[in-house]
Design a protein around this motif. Structure first.
Motif, mmCIF file in Angstrom:
data_model
loop_
_atom_site.group_PDB
_atom_site.id
_atom_site.type_symbol
_atom_site.label_atom_id
_atom_site.label_comp_id
_atom_site.label_asym_id
_atom_site.label_seq_id
_atom_site.Cartn_x
_atom_site.Cartn_y
_atom_site.Cartn_z
ATOM 1 N N ALA A 153 -23.862 81.259 127.699
ATOM 2 C CA ALA A 153 -24.126 81.789 129.038
ATOM 3 C C ALA A 153 -24.245 83.302 128.982
ATOM 4 O O ALA A 153 -25.176 83.891 129.547
ATOM 5 C CB ALA A 153 -23.023 81.373 129.993
ATOM 6 N N GLY A 154 -23.314 83.946 128.298
ATOM 7 C CA GLY A 154 -23.325 85.398 128.224
ATOM 8 C C GLY A 154 -24.534 85.918 127.477
ATOM 9 O O GLY A 154 -25.144 86.913 127.866
ATOM 10 N N TRP A 155 -24.887 85.224 126.402
ATOM 11 C CA TRP A 155 -26.001 85.701 125.569
ATOM 12 C C TRP A 155 -27.338 85.494 126.255
ATOM 13 O O TRP A 155 -28.185 86.383 126.278
ATOM 14 C CB TRP A 155 -25.955 84.956 124.227
ATOM 15 C CG TRP A 155 -27.069 85.328 123.323
ATOM 16 C CD1 TRP A 155 -28.199 84.616 123.076
ATOM 17 C CD2 TRP A 155 -27.181 86.531 122.564
ATOM 18 N NE1 TRP A 155 -29.013 85.288 122.215
ATOM 19 C CE2 TRP A 155 -28.411 86.462 121.878
ATOM 20 C CE3 TRP A 155 -26.371 87.651 122.405
ATOM 21 C CZ2 TRP A 155 -28.842 87.479 121.038
ATOM 22 C CZ3 TRP A 155 -26.804 88.658 121.567
ATOM 23 C CH2 TRP A 155 -28.025 88.571 120.900
ATOM 24 N N SER A 156 -27.510 84.294 126.854
ATOM 25 C CA SER A 156 -28.829 83.969 127.379
ATOM 26 C C SER A 156 -29.104 84.659 128.716
ATOM 27 O O SER A 156 -30.243 84.739 129.135
ATOM 28 C CB SER A 156 -28.967 82.462 127.549
ATOM 29 O OG SER A 156 -28.032 82.009 128.489
ATOM 30 N N SER A 157 -28.062 85.165 129.382
ATOM 31 C CA SER A 157 -28.283 85.802 130.679
ATOM 32 C C SER A 157 -29.030 87.110 130.560
ATOM 33 O O SER A 157 -29.557 87.611 131.537
ATOM 34 C CB SER A 157 -26.948 86.091 131.366
ATOM 35 O OG SER A 157 -26.314 84.910 131.692
ATOM 36 N N ALA A 166 -18.826 87.510 127.431
ATOM 37 C CA ALA A 166 -18.906 86.398 126.501
ATOM 38 C C ALA A 166 -18.263 86.743 125.166
ATOM 39 O O ALA A 166 -17.563 85.922 124.562
ATOM 40 C CB ALA A 166 -20.365 86.013 126.297
ATOM 41 N N MET A 167 -18.476 87.970 124.709
ATOM 42 C CA MET A 167 -17.869 88.380 123.437
ATOM 43 C C MET A 167 -16.344 88.384 123.554
ATOM 44 O O MET A 167 -15.634 87.969 122.652
ATOM 45 C CB MET A 167 -18.363 89.773 123.039
ATOM 46 C CG MET A 167 -19.814 89.806 122.639
ATOM 47 S SD MET A 167 -20.130 88.649 121.303
ATOM 48 C CE MET A 167 -21.794 88.190 121.630
ATOM 49 N N ARG A 168 -15.868 88.872 124.695
ATOM 50 C CA ARG A 168 -14.427 88.843 124.922
ATOM 51 C C ARG A 168 -13.926 87.411 124.878
ATOM 52 O O ARG A 168 -12.880 87.119 124.295
ATOM 53 C CB ARG A 168 -14.098 89.438 126.279
ATOM 54 C CG ARG A 168 -14.136 90.937 126.318
ATOM 55 C CD ARG A 168 -13.795 91.379 127.721
ATOM 56 N NE ARG A 168 -13.720 92.825 127.824
ATOM 57 C CZ ARG A 168 -13.272 93.445 128.910
ATOM 58 N NH1 ARG A 168 -12.896 92.756 129.947
ATOM 59 N NH2 ARG A 168 -13.200 94.752 128.948
ATOM 60 N N SER A 169 -14.693 86.513 125.504
ATOM 61 C CA SER A 169 -14.285 85.116 125.542
ATOM 62 C C SER A 169 -14.193 84.557 124.134
ATOM 63 O O SER A 169 -13.246 83.848 123.792
ATOM 64 C CB SER A 169 -15.294 84.317 126.362
ATOM 65 O OG SER A 169 -15.078 82.962 126.184
ATOM 66 N N GLY A 170 -15.189 84.908 123.304
ATOM 67 C CA GLY A 170 -15.181 84.408 121.934
ATOM 68 C C GLY A 170 -13.937 84.837 121.197
ATOM 69 O O GLY A 170 -13.198 84.010 120.636
ATOM 70 N N ASP A 238 -7.696 87.031 132.101
ATOM 71 C CA ASP A 238 -9.037 86.755 132.599
ATOM 72 C C ASP A 238 -10.009 87.875 132.272
ATOM 73 O O ASP A 238 -10.846 88.254 133.083
ATOM 74 C CB ASP A 238 -9.014 86.490 134.105
ATOM 75 C CG ASP A 238 -8.480 87.669 134.886
ATOM 76 O OD1 ASP A 238 -7.850 88.531 134.263
ATOM 77 O OD2 ASP A 238 -8.696 87.735 136.100
ATOM 78 N N LEU A 239 -9.904 88.390 131.056
ATOM 79 C CA LEU A 239 -10.794 89.504 130.685
ATOM 80 C C LEU A 239 -12.244 89.084 130.654
ATOM 81 O O LEU A 239 -13.136 89.906 130.762
ATOM 82 C CB LEU A 239 -10.413 90.002 129.290
ATOM 83 C CG LEU A 239 -9.076 90.672 129.229
ATOM 84 C CD1 LEU A 239 -8.160 89.870 128.380
ATOM 85 C CD2 LEU A 239 -9.241 92.054 128.734
ATOM 86 N N VAL A 240 -12.443 87.769 130.477
ATOM 87 C CA VAL A 240 -13.808 87.257 130.373
ATOM 88 C C VAL A 240 -14.583 87.519 131.651
ATOM 89 O O VAL A 240 -15.767 87.813 131.635
ATOM 90 C CB VAL A 240 -13.732 85.756 130.072
ATOM 91 C CG1 VAL A 240 -15.094 85.166 129.998
ATOM 92 C CG2 VAL A 240 -12.980 85.538 128.789
ATOM 93 N N GLU A 241 -13.906 87.385 132.778
ATOM 94 C CA GLU A 241 -14.598 87.603 134.042
ATOM 95 C C GLU A 241 -13.915 88.687 134.861
ATOM 96 O O GLU A 241 -14.034 88.708 136.078
ATOM 97 C CB GLU A 241 -14.682 86.292 134.821
ATOM 98 C CG GLU A 241 -13.374 85.536 134.868
ATOM 99 C CD GLU A 241 -13.600 84.078 135.232
ATOM 100 O OE1 GLU A 241 -13.882 83.836 136.391
ATOM 101 O OE2 GLU A 241 -13.496 83.220 134.346
ATOM 102 N N ALA A 242 -13.204 89.585 134.178
ATOM 103 C CA ALA A 242 -12.466 90.649 134.856
ATOM 104 C C ALA A 242 -13.338 91.352 135.886
ATOM 105 O O ALA A 242 -14.186 92.150 135.539
ATOM 106 C CB ALA A 242 -11.976 91.654 133.821
ATOM 107 N N GLY A 247 -17.735 92.984 136.733
ATOM 108 C CA GLY A 247 -18.380 92.241 137.810
ATOM 109 C C GLY A 247 -17.885 90.807 137.797
ATOM 110 O O GLY A 247 -16.810 90.521 138.272
ATOM 111 N N ALA A 248 -18.641 89.894 137.216
ATOM 112 C CA ALA A 248 -18.138 88.535 137.087
ATOM 113 C C ALA A 248 -18.182 88.053 135.649
ATOM 114 O O ALA A 248 -18.047 86.868 135.392
ATOM 115 C CB ALA A 248 -18.932 87.598 137.983
ATOM 116 N N GLY A 249 -18.398 88.963 134.696
ATOM 117 C CA GLY A 249 -18.388 88.546 133.296
ATOM 118 C C GLY A 249 -19.531 87.615 132.958
ATOM 119 O O GLY A 249 -20.648 87.810 133.439
ATOM 120 N N PHE A 250 -19.228 86.585 132.185
ATOM 121 C CA PHE A 250 -20.302 85.779 131.602
ATOM 122 C C PHE A 250 -21.125 85.043 132.643
ATOM 123 O O PHE A 250 -22.274 84.715 132.398
ATOM 124 C CB PHE A 250 -19.735 84.786 130.588
ATOM 125 C CG PHE A 250 -18.836 83.740 131.195
ATOM 126 C CD1 PHE A 250 -17.502 83.986 131.411
ATOM 127 C CD2 PHE A 250 -19.349 82.507 131.549
ATOM 128 C CE1 PHE A 250 -16.693 83.031 131.976
ATOM 129 C CE2 PHE A 250 -18.539 81.546 132.102
ATOM 130 C CZ PHE A 250 -17.209 81.815 132.314
#
Lengths: 359, 153, 373
Positions: A153-157, A166-170, A238-242, A247-250
Motif C-alpha cells: 500500500a505504501g509503495w504503490s500509493s 510503510a517502511m516504518r511498518s516493515g 502507531d508510528l505507521v499511521e502517526a 498524515g495517515a501513513g500508509f
C-alpha cells in the motif's frame, strides 16, 4: 483431513451438513461446506470488527469525558453500521501515479490475512473451524503476511508520507515479530503442543498457563501484550499511521471501502492478538475455577469473549492514555530490552519445567 | 545607561551619525547605509554596549526614501536604542544584511524584501516568504496600487 | 576503506516533502519544506503567507479604534493581550493615564487568556505526541474561561474588550464570583494534567534532550516568551517593562536552563500556577473607578514614533506605530512572537527525526495567523 470435523457440530450445523452430504457427492459437499463456513466467518467477523470499532469509540469517549456515538440506533449501536454503509457507497478515488495492480491488491492482503487467522481459534469446545496441529505456528505465519499488504500500500500509493509509513511498518513488524514468536514459544515449552485445542485442554486440570508457569509466564504475557500492540500498529506504537507526523501513513491515498479494509483489519488484528493471549495464558473458553463447567447449557464461548474483551479493553486503555514512541525508541525497546529479556525468559521457563517447579 | 552616555560611545563608532530623541522614547541613531554593517557589529561587540537582542526590525517607506528600523536591546546591560538606515534608490534599493550579527534578521529581512523590495547583500537566501514568487510590486510601499485587492476609503 | 569512505559510499539520496499547508501538526496553514535523508531531517524551510492578510497595510487605512479590532485576528489565542498592546500604544501616544480599575481588570483578563491559551497548547502538545486524551481534559477547563469571557464582553475568542482609553464597558456582576470558582476548580486540575502527561515515561523520553535551543541562540534569533525562558533567557516583558497592573503583583519569572522540549513544557505548566497566583492577588482587590477615560471621537496621535511591548502567551508582542499626526497611522508594525520563534526552527532541527520536529514544534506553540499577520 476430514472436513466434517471442521464444522461446528452444534445440532443445527450437523443437520445442515448431513443434508448437504445427502444431496451431492462427497467432494462437492465438503467444498460447499467450506464455502459456507468461510462466508459465515466473513460475515460474523466483519460485523464483530464493526462492533469493536464502536467499542473503541465508546471507550475513547469514556476516557475523554465525552459521550461517544449516541445518535444512530439505541446508544449509538448502529453507528458503525451506518459508517460502513457510507464507506461502501463512497466513490473510490485515487491519484493518477499509483501502481494500479498493487494498489488494489494491498487492502485484500491485509484483510484476508487477518480473517484467515480467525479460522484456527477455538471459541468453545466445538466452535472451531480448523483445528490443525500446528495452530500456533499457523497464527504467527499468517500474522506476518499482513505487513506485506501495508508495504505494498505504501509503495504503490506513490506518496512520500505513505512510503515512510510503510517502511516504518516493515521495520516495526519484523522487529516485534521476534518478541511475539519468542513469548509464544515460552508458553509452548510449557504445553508441549502447538495445537490450540490441546493447549486449552492442558489448562483444564492444571489451571491457566499464566498460573502454571508463574514468573516466566507473567513475564511472557507482558512481553506478548507489548509486542502484540506493536504488531497491530496501535498506539503507543502507531508510528505507521502517526497522524501528527505522516498524515495517515500508509493508507493516506486510500478511500471508501479500500480504506475500510485497512481500518477493519486493525480491529480484527487486535481481536487476534487478544485471542492468542487468552488461549495461551488465560485458558481459552475454560471458566475461571471451573464454575460453569457442570452447567451443560452455559455457552463456553461466553468466557472466551469476556476474556478477549478484557484484553482488548487493556489495549484500548494503552491507546487513549499513552503518547507515541519515536521510531528509534521503538527499535531500542525491542532490540535492547524485550529481545534479551525474552531470551532469558525462555531459559528461565526451561529451568522451571526441568526442575518441575510448575504449579 | 542614559541616552547621553550611549550617544557618546556610539558617536565614536562611525562617521556622519545623526542622533535624535524627538518623538520617540528611545535614542535614535541614523546610520549611513555604507556603514550599517560595521556599526551594527560594533554595537553588538562593544563591551559597554552589547546590543545582542534585536527585538524588532521594521521596514519603512519614508517617501521618497526606503529604510529599515532596528530596535535593539542589551539583555545584559538593559539599555535600548533604535538604529535607522535609509536608502534613496527606489528602483533598486540595496542594504547590507545583518543576519550574521543578529540571526533573527534572517527572517525579518525576508519580510522586508517581500513588502518593501529592499535587497540585502549577503543574505543566505533572499526569497518571497509571504507572497508568491511571481507577485509584482511591493505591497507595503506607499505608492503600491492594487485596484482589485485594496479598498481605499 | 576508512569510515569516512564507507560513509560516502552508502550515502543515500535526500528528498524533500511538504509538511503542510494542510498537515495535522502544523495547527493551521504553515508549510514546511523538509529536506529528508531517510527519516532524518536535513533542512527545514518555512514557506509562509497562506493566511497572510496584510494587517499592517490595513492598519494604515484605518483609524486607531479600528486597528484594535484587527489585532485579535493575529494571535487569536491571546486576543485580549493583542488588543491591549495597541490600546497601550495609543494611550502612550495620547498620554492618557487609565484608571486603576481598568489596569486591574485588564491584567486579570490577560492572565485568564494566558491560562486558556496554555490549556489549548497543553492539549495540542499531547495530541502531537500521540496522546489524544489530553485535548479533551484541556478543553473542559478552557471552556469555563470562555464562558466567563462570553458573559463579560459577549465574545469567546476574539474579544475586543479593550478600547483606547480603557474598556468598552464594565465587568459583569458575576465576573468576580465566576473567576474565583474557576480558580478553585483549576487548582485541582493542574495536578491532574501532570498525572496524565508530565510523568509519563514515553512523554519524557520523547521530550527530554530534544530540540535543544541554547541561550545564545535564543537571544540571537529573537526568541521570546516561554520558549526563550526554557533556555534560560529572561525575557518576560511583564517583569522587565511592566504594564497595566503587573508592577502591583508578585510573581516569579519561570526560568529553565536545559533548553529542550521538556524545559519549554515545564515553563508553560508552571506559568499556569503563576497566572493563577496573579489572578488570586487581584480578583479581590479590583478598585473602583472609571472604566473608560474620555477620548475624542477621532483620535489623532501626535507626530512621532511609539513602541509598546506586551507579553502574550507566546512571547513578546511589539507594536510600533509611526504617526504623522493624522487620524490614520503612517506605518504600523507588529513584532509578533511567532515569526521570530519560527526563525529558529531550522537551526535546532538539523539531524533530528520527524517525530522530534513535531515535538519541537508543539513546544514552540505556534499560532499561524500570528506568524503571517
Amino acid at each position: 483431513m476430514n472436513f466434517t470435523q471442521m464444522i461446528i457440530p452444534l445440532n443445527i450445523t450437523k443437520t445442515i451438513s448431513d443434508w448437504i452430504y445427502s444431496i451431492m457427492p462427497e467432494t462437492a459437499a465438503s467444498y460447499t461446506i467450506m464455502v459456507i463456513i468461510a462466508v459465515a466467518y466473513l460475515a460474523l467477523f466483519a460485523v464483530a470488527g464493526l462492533y469493536l470499532v464502536l467499542l473503541e469509540r465508546k471507550v475513547a469517549a469514556w476516557f475523554q469525558l465525552r459521550i461517544g456515538p449516541n445518535r444512530v440506533g439505541p446508544w449509538g449501536l448502529l453507528q458503525t453500521m451506518a459508517d460502513a454503509l457510507k464507506l461502501v457507497s463512497k466513490e473510490l478515488t485515487s491519484t493518477i501515479k499509483i501502481d494500479k495492480f498493487l494498489y488494489n491488491l494491498a487492502p485484500y492482503f491485509v484483510i484476508v490475512s487477518a480473517l484467515m487467522a480467525m479460522a484456527v481459534f477455538p471459541f468453545s469446545e466445538q466452535f472451531q473451524a480448523f483445528d490443525i496441529n500446528i495452530g500456533v505456528f499457523f497464527l504467527i505465519a499468517i500474522s506476518s503476511i499482513g505487513v506485506i499488504g501495508i508495504l505494498l500500500a505504501g509503495w504503490s500509493s506513490n506518496n512520500k508520507y505513505a512510503l515512510i509509513g510503510a517502511m516504518r511498518s516493515g521495520l516495526q513488524t519484523i522487529s516485534y515479530e521476534l518478541s511475539v514468536g519468542l513469548s509464544i514459544l515460552t508458553m509452548v515449552l510449557l504445553t508441549g503442543t502447538l495445537q490450540l485445542s490441546e493447549i486449552i485442554e492442558a489448562q483444564r486440570t492444571g489451571g491457566w498457563l499464566i498460573l502454571q508457569g508463574h514468573v516466566p509466564s507473567i513475564i511472557a504475557f507482558m512481553i506478548f501484550m507489548v509486542a502484540g500492540t506493536a504488531e497491530t500498529n496501535r498506539a503507543p506504537f502507531d508510528l505507521v499511521e502517526a497522524e501528527s507526523e505522516l498524515g495517515a501513513g500508509f493508507h493516506t491515498e486510500y478511500s471508501g471501502m479500500k480504506f475500510a479494509y485497512f481500518f477493519l483489519a486493525e480491529f480484527i488484528n487486535m481481536f487476534i492478538i487478544s485471542s492468542i493471549a487468552v488461549v495461551l495464558f488465560f485458558g481459552g473458553w475454560l471458566s475461571p475455577f471451573g464454575i460453569t463447567e457442570n452447567i451443560a447449557w452455559f455457552p463456553q464461548v461466553f468466557w472466551f469473549i469476556i476474556k478477549v474483551l478484557g484484553l482488548i479493553f487493556l489495549m484500548m486503555w494503552f491507546r487513549w492514555t499513552f503518547p507515541r514512541l519515536r521510531v528509534d525508541q521503538l527499535l531500542t525497546l525491542e532490540w535492547k530490552y524485550l529481545l534479551p529479556l525474552n531470551l532469558m525468559n525462555i531459559v528461565l521457563m526451561a529451568i522451571v519445567i526441568w526442575l518441575n517447579w510448575t504449579i | 545607561m542614559t541616552n547621553e552616555d550611549l550617544q557618546n560611545i556610539i558617536i565614536g563608532l562611525g562617521t556622519d551619525l545623526e542622533f535624535t530623541t524627538e518623538g520617540s522614547e528611545f535614542l535614535n541613531v541614523i546610520v549611513p547605509k555604507e556603514q550599517l554593517h560595521s556599526i551594527c557589529s560594533q554595537l553588538k561587540s562593544h563591551p559597554e554596549l552589547k546590543f545582542d537582542y534585536a527585538f524588532c526590525i521594521t521596514g519603512m517607506d519614508w517617501v521618497p526614501a526606503l529604510g529599515v528600523i532596528y530596535h535593539l536591546n542589551s539583555t545584559e546591560l538593559k539599555h535600548e536604542i533604535v538604529v535607522k538606515v535609509m536608502v534613496e534608490d527606489r528602483e533598486n534599493p540595496t542594504l547590507d544584511s545583518v543576519h550574521d550579527i543578529w540571526q533573527t534578521a534572517d527572517f525579518h529581512e525576508l519580510e522586508i524584501f517581500d513588502f518593501f523590495g529592499i535587497k540585502f547583500n549577503n543574505h543566505p537566501k533572499l526569497r518571497r516568504i509571504f507572497l508568491t514568487p511571481e507577485w509584482e510590486g511591493f505591497p507595503l510601499r506607499k505608492d503600491y496600487v492594487d485596484e482589485a485587492n485594496m479598498i481605499i476609503k | 576503506m576508512t569510515d569516512q569512505q564507507t560513509q560516502n559510499k552508502i550515502k543515500t539520496e535526500e528528498y524533500f516533502i511538504n509538511m503542510g499547508p494542510q498537515h495535522p501538526a502544523a495547527h493551521g496553514v504553515l508549510r514546511l519544506i523538509l529536506t529528508i535523508d531517510g527519516e532524518i531531517i536535513k533542512n527545514v524551510e518555512p514557506d509562509l503567507g497562506y493566511i497572510h492578510r496584510s494587517i499592517e497595510k490595513m492598519c494604515e487605512r484605518d483609524s486607531y479604534q479600528q486597528i484594535v479590532h484587527l489585532t485579535d485576528r493575529m494571535d487569536y489565542l491571546s486576543s485580549h493581550i493583542n488588543n491591549e498592546a495597541v490600546c497601550l500604544t495609543v494611550e502612550k501616544g495620547l498620554e492618557i493615564e487609565v484608571s486603576d480599575r481598568v489596569k486591574v481588570i485588564r491584567t486579570i483578563i490577560d492572565e485568564l487568556t494566558r491560562i486558556a491559551s496554555h490549556c489549548l497548547w497543553w492539549g495540542v502538545m499531547g495530541m502531537d505526541l500521540g496522546a489524544l486524551t489530553t485535548y479533551f481534559y484541556a478543553f473542559r477547563d478552557r471552556e469555563m474561561i470562555n464562558d466567563i469571557f462570553e458573559e463579560t464582553c459577549g465574545a469567546r475568542l476574539t474579544m475586543n474588550y479593550n478600547v483606547p482609553g480603557g474598556l468598552m464597558f464594565d465587568i459583569h456582576p458575576n465576573f468576580v464570583k465566576r473567576t474565583k470558582d474557576f480558580i478553585t476548580h483549576f487548582k485541582t486540575k493542574i495536578p491532574e494534567y501532570d498525572r496524565l502527561l508530565t510523568g509519563n515515561v514515553i512523554f519524557q523520553k520523547r521530550t527530554k534532550g530534544v530540540g535543544i535551543l541554547t541561550r545564545e541562540d535564543a537571544i540571537s534569533f529573537g526568541v521570546s516568551g516561554p520558549t526563550a525562558r526554557g533556555s534560560g533567557f529572561s525575557s518576560d516583558v511583564r517583569k522587565h517593562h511592566p504594564y497595566s497592573a503587573y508592577d502591583l503583583v508578585n510573581f516569579k519569572e519561570i526560568l529553565f536552563t536545559e533548553g529542550d522540549t521538556f524545559a519549554r513544557y515545564q515553563v508553560r505548566m508552571m506559568e499556569l500556577w503563576e497566572s493563577v497566583s496573579i489572578i488570586e492577588q487581584l480578583i479581590d482587590n479590583i478598585p473602583e473607578g472609571e472604566t473608560k477615560a474620555a477620548t475624542k471621537a477621532v483620535i489623532k496621535l501626535p507626530k512621532g514614533e511609539f513602541y509598546q511591548r506586551v507579553e502574550t502567551a507566546r512571547g513578546e508582542l511589539g507594536v510600533y506605530i509611526n504617526s504623522t499626526g493624522n487620524k490614520n497611522p503612517y506605518r504600523v508594525k507588529f513584532r509578533s512572537p511567532g515569526f521570530s520563534n519560527l526563525s529558529v526552527l531550522n537551526h535546532i532541527s538539523k539531524d533530528v527525526l520527524i517525530g522530534d520536529l513535531v515535538a519541537t514544534m508543539a513546544s514552540f506553540d505556534f499560532v499561524i495567523p500570528d506568524i503571517d499577520r
